[in-house]
Design a protein around this motif. Structure first.
Motif, PDB file in Angstrom:
ATOM      1  N   LEU A 140      -9.997  -3.732   4.588  1.00 47.61           N
ATOM      2  CA  LEU A 140      -9.438  -2.905   5.656  1.00 47.61           C
ATOM      3  C   LEU A 140      -8.627  -1.718   5.124  1.00 47.61           C
ATOM      4  N   PRO A 141      -7.656  -1.910   4.219  1.00 46.39           N
ATOM      5  CA  PRO A 141      -6.955  -0.726   3.680  1.00 46.39           C
ATOM      6  C   PRO A 141      -7.891   0.204   2.910  1.00 46.39           C
ATOM      7  N   THR A 142      -8.838  -0.376   2.171  1.00 46.84           N
ATOM      8  CA  THR A 142      -9.791   0.445   1.426  1.00 46.84           C
ATOM      9  C   THR A 142     -10.692   1.218   2.376  1.00 46.84           C
ATOM     10  N   PHE A 143     -11.014   0.630   3.516  1.00 50.44           N
ATOM     11  CA  PHE A 143     -11.813   1.301   4.535  1.00 50.44           C
ATOM     12  C   PHE A 143     -11.125   2.580   5.000  1.00 50.44           C
ATOM     13  N   THR A 144      -9.817   2.503   5.233  1.00 42.97           N
ATOM     14  CA  THR A 144      -9.069   3.695   5.626  1.00 42.97           C
ATOM     15  C   THR A 144      -9.092   4.744   4.532  1.00 42.97           C
ATOM     16  N   LEU A 145      -8.888   4.312   3.290  1.00 43.43           N
ATOM     17  CA  LEU A 145      -8.909   5.243   2.160  1.00 43.43           C
ATOM     18  C   LEU A 145     -10.274   5.901   2.017  1.00 43.43           C
ATOM     19  N   MET A 146     -11.336   5.160   2.262  1.00 47.24           N
ATOM     20  CA  MET A 146     -12.686   5.721   2.162  1.00 47.24           C
ATOM     21  C   MET A 146     -12.875   6.886   3.130  1.00 47.24           C
ATOM     22  N   PHE A 147     -12.338   6.747   4.342  1.00 50.54           N
ATOM     23  CA  PHE A 147     -12.504   7.823   5.313  1.00 50.54           C
ATOM     24  C   PHE A 147     -11.595   9.010   4.999  1.00 50.54           C
ATOM     25  N   VAL A 148     -10.416   8.740   4.441  1.00 55.49           N
ATOM     26  CA  VAL A 148      -9.567   9.844   4.005  1.00 55.49           C
ATOM     27  C   VAL A 148     -10.277  10.638   2.913  1.00 55.49           C
ATOM     28  N   ASN A 149     -10.867   9.939   1.953  1.00 56.42           N
ATOM     29  CA  ASN A 149     -11.610  10.614   0.879  1.00 56.42           C
ATOM     30  C   ASN A 149     -12.872  11.284   1.403  1.00 56.42           C
ATOM     31  N   ALA A 152      -9.857   5.440  -9.717  1.00 55.27           N
ATOM     32  CA  ALA A 152      -8.585   4.799 -10.039  1.00 55.27           C
ATOM     33  C   ALA A 152      -7.800   4.504  -8.767  1.00 55.27           C
ATOM     34  N   GLN A 153      -7.757   5.445  -7.847  1.00 53.94           N
ATOM     35  CA  GLN A 153      -7.050   5.234  -6.591  1.00 53.94           C
ATOM     36  C   GLN A 153      -7.691   4.114  -5.775  1.00 53.94           C
ATOM     37  N   THR A 154      -9.023   4.121  -5.685  1.00 52.29           N
ATOM     38  CA  THR A 154      -9.718   3.083  -4.924  1.00 52.29           C
ATOM     39  C   THR A 154      -9.511   1.709  -5.555  1.00 52.29           C
ATOM     40  N   LEU A 155      -9.574   1.639  -6.881  1.00 54.43           N
ATOM     41  CA  LEU A 155      -9.373   0.368  -7.576  1.00 54.43           C
ATOM     42  C   LEU A 155      -7.988  -0.201  -7.282  1.00 54.43           C
ATOM     43  N   LEU A 156      -6.965   0.623  -7.358  1.00 53.37           N
ATOM     44  CA  LEU A 156      -5.600   0.143  -7.158  1.00 53.37           C
ATOM     45  C   LEU A 156      -5.374  -0.351  -5.739  1.00 53.37           C
ATOM     46  N   VAL A 157      -5.931   0.364  -4.749  1.00 54.90           N
ATOM     47  CA  VAL A 157      -5.776  -0.062  -3.359  1.00 54.90           C
ATOM     48  C   VAL A 157      -6.542  -1.355  -3.108  1.00 54.90           C
ATOM     49  N   MET A 158      -7.778  -1.442  -3.600  1.00 55.21           N
ATOM     50  CA  MET A 158      -8.583  -2.644  -3.403  1.00 55.21           C
ATOM     51  C   MET A 158      -7.962  -3.839  -4.098  1.00 55.21           C
ATOM     52  N   ARG A 159      -7.473  -3.645  -5.290  1.00 58.16           N
ATOM     53  CA  ARG A 159      -6.845  -4.747  -6.032  1.00 58.16           C
ATOM     54  C   ARG A 159      -5.608  -5.263  -5.305  1.00 58.16           C
ATOM     55  N   SER A 160      -4.774  -4.355  -4.827  1.00 60.12           N
ATOM     56  CA  SER A 160      -3.549  -4.760  -4.141  1.00 60.12           C
ATOM     57  C   SER A 160      -3.839  -5.524  -2.856  1.00 60.12           C
ATOM     58  N   SER A 161      -4.786  -5.033  -2.049  1.00 65.12           N
ATOM     59  CA  SER A 161      -5.092  -5.709  -0.786  1.00 65.12           C
ATOM     60  C   SER A 161      -5.759  -7.059  -1.011  1.00 65.12           C
ATOM     61  N   LEU A 162      -6.581  -7.186  -2.056  1.00 63.89           N
ATOM     62  CA  LEU A 162      -7.222  -8.468  -2.333  1.00 63.89           C
ATOM     63  C   LEU A 162      -6.207  -9.482  -2.865  1.00 63.89           C
ATOM     64  N   LEU A 163      -5.248  -9.031  -3.659  1.00 61.13           N
ATOM     65  CA  LEU A 163      -4.201  -9.937  -4.126  1.00 61.13           C
ATOM     66  C   LEU A 163      -3.390 -10.509  -2.959  1.00 61.13           C
ATOM     67  N   LEU A 191     -14.672  -2.753  -9.306  1.00 58.64           N
ATOM     68  CA  LEU A 191     -13.682  -3.079 -10.330  1.00 58.64           C
ATOM     69  C   LEU A 191     -12.399  -3.629  -9.713  1.00 58.64           C
ATOM     70  N   GLY A 192     -11.994  -3.094  -8.549  1.00 56.05           N
ATOM     71  CA  GLY A 192     -10.796  -3.606  -7.895  1.00 56.05           C
ATOM     72  C   GLY A 192     -10.938  -5.061  -7.497  1.00 56.05           C
ATOM     73  N   THR A 193     -12.141  -5.434  -7.029  1.00 55.81           N
ATOM     74  CA  THR A 193     -12.395  -6.831  -6.676  1.00 55.81           C
ATOM     75  C   THR A 193     -12.369  -7.715  -7.908  1.00 55.81           C
ATOM     76  N   ARG A 194     -13.007  -7.290  -8.986  1.00 55.59           N
ATOM     77  CA  ARG A 194     -13.061  -8.073 -10.213  1.00 55.59           C
ATOM     78  C   ARG A 194     -11.685  -8.269 -10.823  1.00 55.59           C
ATOM     79  N   THR A 195     -10.902  -7.196 -10.891  1.00 58.71           N
ATOM     80  CA  THR A 195      -9.589  -7.304 -11.532  1.00 58.71           C
ATOM     81  C   THR A 195      -8.641  -8.184 -10.722  1.00 58.71           C
ATOM     82  N   ALA A 196      -8.669  -8.059  -9.402  1.00 54.09           N
ATOM     83  CA  ALA A 196      -7.779  -8.878  -8.573  1.00 54.09           C
ATOM     84  C   ALA A 196      -8.158 -10.346  -8.648  1.00 54.09           C
ATOM     85  N   TRP A 197      -9.460 -10.640  -8.651  1.00 56.79           N
ATOM     86  CA  TRP A 197      -9.903 -12.034  -8.672  1.00 56.79           C
ATOM     87  C   TRP A 197      -9.578 -12.692 -10.011  1.00 56.79           C
ATOM     88  N   ARG A 198      -9.453 -11.881 -11.055  1.00 55.36           N
ATOM     89  CA  ARG A 198      -9.066 -12.395 -12.372  1.00 55.36           C
ATOM     90  C   ARG A 198      -7.674 -11.911 -12.735  1.00 55.36           C
TER      91      ARG A 198
END
Length: 360
Positions: A284-293, A241-252, A155-162
């Motif tokens: 890359l930022p999402t990768f870090t978040l994935m390991f924290v989670n 929600a947290q993953t979506l927001l981080v992924m969206r921000s980094s893709l933007l 969802l983070g990828t989809r929302t950022a791309w649109r």
């Protein structure tokens, strides 16, 4: 012009054209060897930092829970009238009558060997209680982790791309709302609506626990899955929600880069540009978040497990804290912190493999 005065760029170009240089005495001292040494120094520094952090957690877990106002010995008696001699005998039995420094040295020495003592309330070795409750936590939080990570990235990828579209605004606002909702409150709300039932909505799921009992084979699997639904939805709603927001921000941040413009100019389709070029760099930022989670998978979710009476490490920690059962509380705190520290260290060690700029 001599070979030494040849620009480095020309040398690299020639090497790429002709092929790899023959092995020789200078090989091990080349850039690759220097990069390997720098990476090993980087890994050693991260591991050393993790060891220091683990020792700090060990010290904190001992002193922190001794600040609790409740007397564990009096709590174990359940409010019954007990003589002073009996209380003193119990304190001696659990080593609470020893000086604090002696309790600390004994605790550290035993913990380094994996011996966290005997639980005050369960009268069994602490490590046995942790091993007993660990599978339930891994089942709950592991299932939720896989679901909310995949959903958040997609969802983070989809929302950022649109960016700016109706779906982007809706998904972002909805994710922000869920991210700000306390997980225990959301869990209670789901229990009221879907377990107890409200108005025309009947109670469809259990109010708590991991199983109903009396089931075996495939029926047991279905029963456990039925109990999993509400707590997993609670964890997924907050985690995605947290993953979506981080992924969206980094893709933007990546979408305005020149390499994406170049890829489009070469005639690549938009979905190919997103999938092969933009998303890998934005991960890359999402990768870090994935390991924290990932560390939180072992640490569990104390409030969610307590709300749903899930027999995992989180619920066990709540039971131990209410006494307080010092050996069990200390061991669980150490296990939770260790899982997070190890996950972060693993992320730091793997990060240079994704981004060579890190660790040099």
């Amino acid at each position: 012009m001599t070979a030494d005065s040849t620009p480095a760029l020309v040398q690299n170009t020639d090497a790429d054209t002709v092929g790899p240089a023959p092995a020789g005495p200078a090989g091990p001292r080349g850039p690759r060897a220097r990069d390997t040494k720098a990476y090993l120094r980087y890994v050693a520094a991260k591991i050393g930092g993790a060891v220091v952090s683990l020792f700090a957690v060990l010290v904190t877990s001992f002193f922190l829970f001794r600040l609790l106002p409740n007397d564990p010995v009096k709590q174990m008696t359940g409010g019954r009238r007990v003589s002073a001699e009996q209380l003193q005998s119990l304190r001696h039995q659990f080593g609470l009558d020893q000086p604090l420094w002696k309790q600390f040295t004994s605790y550290v020495g035993d913990a380094l060997t994996g011996d966290f003592g005997v639980s005050y309330q369960f009268h069994t070795p602490v490590i046995d209680k942790i091993v007993e409750a660990l599978p339930a936590t891994l089942l709950l939080t592991g299932t939720a982790y896989v679901l909310y990570t995949a959903l958040g990235i997609w969802l983070g990828t989809r929302t950022a791309w649109r960016n700016g579209s109706v779906s982007d605004r809706f998904n972002t606002a909805f994710a922000l709302t869920l991210y700000s909702v306390p997980s225990f409150w959301l869990g209670l709300l789901l229990i009221i609506v879907f377990a107890v039932g409200v108005g025309p909505i009947p109670g469809m799921f259990p109010t708590g626990g991991m199983e109903s009992g009396g089931e075996s084979g495939f029926g047991y699997v279905v029963d456990v899955a039925h109990h999993l639904v509400l707590p997993v939805i609670t964890l997924v709603a907050v985690g995605y929600a947290q993953t979506l927001l981080v992924m969206r921000s980094s893709l933007l941040d990546e979408m305005g880069s020149d390499y994406l413009t170049t890829a489009r100019a070469k005639g690549l389709r938009d979905d190919v540009v997103r999938r092969r070029h933009a998303v890998p760099n934005a991960m890359l930022p999402t990768f870090t978040l994935m390991f924290v989670n990932l560390g939180h998978v072992v640490a569990g979710q104390i409030l969610v497990e307590t709300v749903f009476s899930w027999p995992g490490l989180g619920g066990l920690f709540y039971q131990a804290l209410s006494v307080p059962d010092l050996p069990l509380v200390q061991a669980l705190f150490f296990v939770f912190a260790t899982a997070v520290i190890l996950a972060n260290t693993l992320a730091d060690v793997l990060y240079p493999l994704l981004d060579p700029r890190v660790g040099r």
